[in-house]
Scaffold this active site. Structure first.
Site, PDB file in Angstrom:
ATOM      1  N   LYS A  37       0.724  -1.276  -0.154  1.00 58.83           N
ATOM      2  CA  LYS A  37       0.015  -0.128   0.024  1.00 58.83           C
ATOM      3  C   LYS A  37       1.036   1.193  -0.146  1.00 58.83           C
ATOM      4  O   LYS A  37       2.027   1.147   0.265  1.00 58.83           O
ATOM      5  CB  LYS A  37      -0.902  -0.062   1.216  1.00 58.83           C
ATOM      6  CG  LYS A  37      -0.285  -0.245   2.505  1.00 58.83           C
ATOM      7  CD  LYS A  37      -1.074  -0.485   3.714  1.00 58.83           C
ATOM      8  CE  LYS A  37      -0.281  -0.408   5.061  1.00 58.83           C
ATOM      9  NZ  LYS A  37      -1.123  -1.006   6.172  1.00 58.83           N
ATOM     10  N   ARG A 138     -10.734  -0.602  14.319  1.00 56.74           N
ATOM     11  CA  ARG A 138     -10.367   0.254  13.129  1.00 56.74           C
ATOM     12  C   ARG A 138     -11.211  -0.253  11.829  1.00 56.74           C
ATOM     13  O   ARG A 138     -11.873   0.242  11.259  1.00 56.74           O
ATOM     14  CB  ARG A 138      -8.647   0.215  12.840  1.00 56.74           C
ATOM     15  CG  ARG A 138      -8.394   1.242  11.871  1.00 56.74           C
ATOM     16  CD  ARG A 138      -7.028   1.389  11.548  1.00 56.74           C
ATOM     17  NE  ARG A 138      -6.571  -0.158  10.909  1.00 56.74           N
ATOM     18  CZ  ARG A 138      -5.177  -0.059  10.383  1.00 56.74           C
ATOM     19  NH1 ARG A 138      -4.267   0.744  10.538  1.00 56.74           N
ATOM     20  NH2 ARG A 138      -4.711  -1.349   9.982  1.00 56.74           N
ATOM     21  N   TYR A 260      16.570  29.587  10.640  1.00 52.48           N
ATOM     22  CA  TYR A 260      15.559  30.696  10.840  1.00 52.48           C
ATOM     23  C   TYR A 260      15.386  30.840  12.568  1.00 52.48           C
ATOM     24  O   TYR A 260      15.377  29.834  13.229  1.00 52.48           O
ATOM     25  CB  TYR A 260      14.101  30.168  10.366  1.00 52.48           C
ATOM     26  CG  TYR A 260      14.313  29.707   8.946  1.00 52.48           C
ATOM     27  CD1 TYR A 260      13.979  30.873   8.046  1.00 52.48           C
ATOM     28  CD2 TYR A 260      14.257  28.488   8.419  1.00 52.48           C
ATOM     29  CE1 TYR A 260      14.282  30.666   6.693  1.00 52.48           C
ATOM     30  CE2 TYR A 260      14.176  28.550   7.057  1.00 52.48           C
ATOM     31  CZ  TYR A 260      14.118  29.385   6.047  1.00 52.48           C
ATOM     32  OH  TYR A 260      14.182  29.364   4.933  1.00 52.48           O
ATOM     33  N   MET A 306      13.656  23.340   4.375  1.00 49.83           N
ATOM     34  CA  MET A 306      12.975  22.918   3.506  1.00 49.83           C
ATOM     35  C   MET A 306      13.731  21.959   2.509  1.00 49.83           C
ATOM     36  O   MET A 306      13.614  20.962   1.856  1.00 49.83           O
ATOM     37  CB  MET A 306      11.975  23.712   2.757  1.00 49.83           C
ATOM     38  CG  MET A 306      11.216  23.048   1.801  1.00 49.83           C
ATOM     39  SD  MET A 306       9.644  24.022   1.742  1.00 49.83           S
ATOM     40  CE  MET A 306       9.161  23.518  -0.032  1.00 49.83           C
TER      41      MET A 306
HETATM   42  C1  PLP Z   1      -0.635  -2.012   6.909  1.00 47.56           C
HETATM   43  C2  PLP Z   1      -1.113  -3.035   7.057  1.00 47.56           C
HETATM   44  C3  PLP Z   1      -0.328  -4.382   7.371  1.00 47.56           C
HETATM   45  C4  PLP Z   1       1.343  -4.336   7.249  1.00 47.56           C
HETATM   46  O1  PLP Z   1       1.711  -3.639   8.490  1.00 47.56           O
HETATM   47  P1  PLP Z   1       3.266  -3.411   8.676  1.00 47.56           P
HETATM   48  O2  PLP Z   1       3.288  -2.983  10.272  1.00 47.56           O
HETATM   49  O3  PLP Z   1       3.746  -2.489   7.846  1.00 47.56           O
HETATM   50  O4  PLP Z   1       3.766  -4.885   8.524  1.00 47.56           O
HETATM   51  C5  PLP Z   1      -0.963  -5.627   7.508  1.00 47.56           C
HETATM   52  N1  PLP Z   1      -2.174  -5.629   7.710  1.00 47.56           N
HETATM   53  C6  PLP Z   1      -3.096  -4.726   7.496  1.00 47.56           C
HETATM   54  C7  PLP Z   1      -4.505  -4.810   7.714  1.00 47.56           C
HETATM   55  C8  PLP Z   1      -2.519  -3.305   7.414  1.00 47.56           C
HETATM   56  O5  PLP Z   1      -3.247  -2.333   7.250  1.00 47.56           O
END
Ligand code: PLP
Length: 363
Positions: A37, A138, A260, A306
């Site tokens: 992802k 979640r 800055y 930046m």
């Molecule tokens: C992002 C995610 C993972 C991978 O998690 P990592 O901590 O990056 O290994 C696996 N399962 C779900 C449902 C996720 O959202």
């Protein structure tokens, strides 16, 4: 051809392959389904997935429909991977999921109902995965909803549930009792689907022990070099290396200021190297407290802006044009993340678009 002395992000796909095999070796008997992802955690979902396919990966997870479509295109017709979309069947996504042959991970009861309705209208069961919530709150069906779904059967007969999965909220802390509690809730729920495979562990979960591995594990961050306990893990190799050139070396007297708003006042005579990287290359401002660059040793970050960073050279020999490592095998991802008050996941996805990209081991 990389330009000389350009800010450069090197993505080492040989290191990625190494990490994939390390994770697989820790989950014998389970399929390792890489999570790619957010454009492969910022490193390029296409090159990452093509290399992992060559290493034997056959299922991949993305978060969004669009990521799934892009991944299907990047893998091409010759790599018929299973691509699972964690967002599931979002409103109006049915046709596009089918078109790109993506498997939705149904993330709640309304999605299950929508999927069953679509499949009924199409006259064919829909291939899907089912996310069950075991305590993270979640995504996923609650235990009560899952039991009701199985008892009702009228929705399930339209679905081909290939995988039941859940996600751990505390896996980077192996001693956390919530891991065991989630595992205990998952066992009987996954048993309601004896024909389906089960998956609970992301990167950190793989290291919690055999009971957590089931038939499939879903590593993300550890493929890209992040330690399962959010600290550097010597079993894993750095995949991303961010380097930037020294643009200038400046000698400051005690009491002079840098940056800055006089952000930093040096207490002693200090040799600073001004390095050509900054927020736009993914270096986090907060990282200056405790973060470091690597140039024949650790060199503390003094300021981050930046486009420019100042590092304290101490008495290290250094010259203008020399490259400094800001993230990589020496400037460790988990260290830099901890200094910035965040996790490796966020550091990687911030690497962004400006630095020149070079892939090693691309297929
Ligand atoms: C992002 C995610 C993972 C991978 O998690 P990592 O901590 O990056 O290994 C696996 N399962 C779900 C449902 C996720 O959202």
């Amino acid at each position: 051809m990389p330009s000389p002395a350009a800010t450069r992000l090197t993505i080492d796909l040989d290191a990625l392959a190494h990490n994939f095999h390390v994770l697989r070796a820790h989950a014998p008997g389970a399929e390792a389904a890489p999570v790619v992802k957010a454009d492969g955690y910022g490193l390029g979902a296409g090159p990452v997935a093509r290399r992992l396919w060559a290493e034997g990966a056959r299922s991949f997870f993305v978060a969004r429909l669009q990521e799934g479509e892009a991944l299907r295109a990047a893998l091409g017709p010759e790599r018929a991977a299973t691509i699972l979309v964690l967002d599931g069947l979002t409103a109006g996504a049915g046709a596009r999921l089918a078109q790109a042959r993506l498997t939705p991970v149904l993330a709640g009861l309304p999605q299950v109902q929508a999927a069953a309705a679509l499949a009924a209208a199409a006259g064919a069961p829909m291939a899907c995965a089912l996310h069950i919530d075991t305590g993270m709150n979640r995504s996923g069906l609650t235990a009560v909803e899952t039991h009701a779904l199985v008892q009702g059967r009228d929705l399930l007969r339209h679905l081909d549930v290939h995988l039941v999965m859940s996600h751990l909220g505390s896996a980077p802390t192996p001693s956390d009792q919530r891991n065991g509690a989630q595992l205990e809730r998952f066992g009987p729920l996954r048993a309601l689907f004896p024909e389906s495979r089960a998956s609970l562990a992301a990167s950190a979960g793989i290291f919690l022990g055999e009971a957590y591995r089931f038939e499939q594990v879903r590593p993300g961050i550890s493929l890209y070099g992040g330690g399962p306990e959010e600290t550097p893990d010597p079993r894993l190799k750095a995949v991303a290396k961010l380097e930037a050139p020294i643009l200038d070396i400046r000698n400051l007297a005690a009491g002079e200021m840098v940056g800055y708003g006089s952000a930093v006042v040096v207490e002693r005579p200090t040799r600073l190297a001004i390095v050509g990287a900054g927020y736009a290359d993914g270096v986090v401002r907060a990282g200056r407290r405790g973060g470091y660059a690597w140039l024949r040793g650790r060199r503390p970050l003094v300021i981050v802006t930046m486009d420019l960073i100042a590092i304290d050279l101490g008495d290290a020999p250094a010259g203008v044009g020399e490259m400094v490592e800001l993230l990589g095998p020496n400037a460790l991802l988990d260290d830099q993340a901890a200094a910035a008050g965040t996790v490796a996941h966020e550091c990687l996805v911030r690497l962004g678009g400006r630095a020149e990209r070079v892939y090693i081991g691309e297929i």
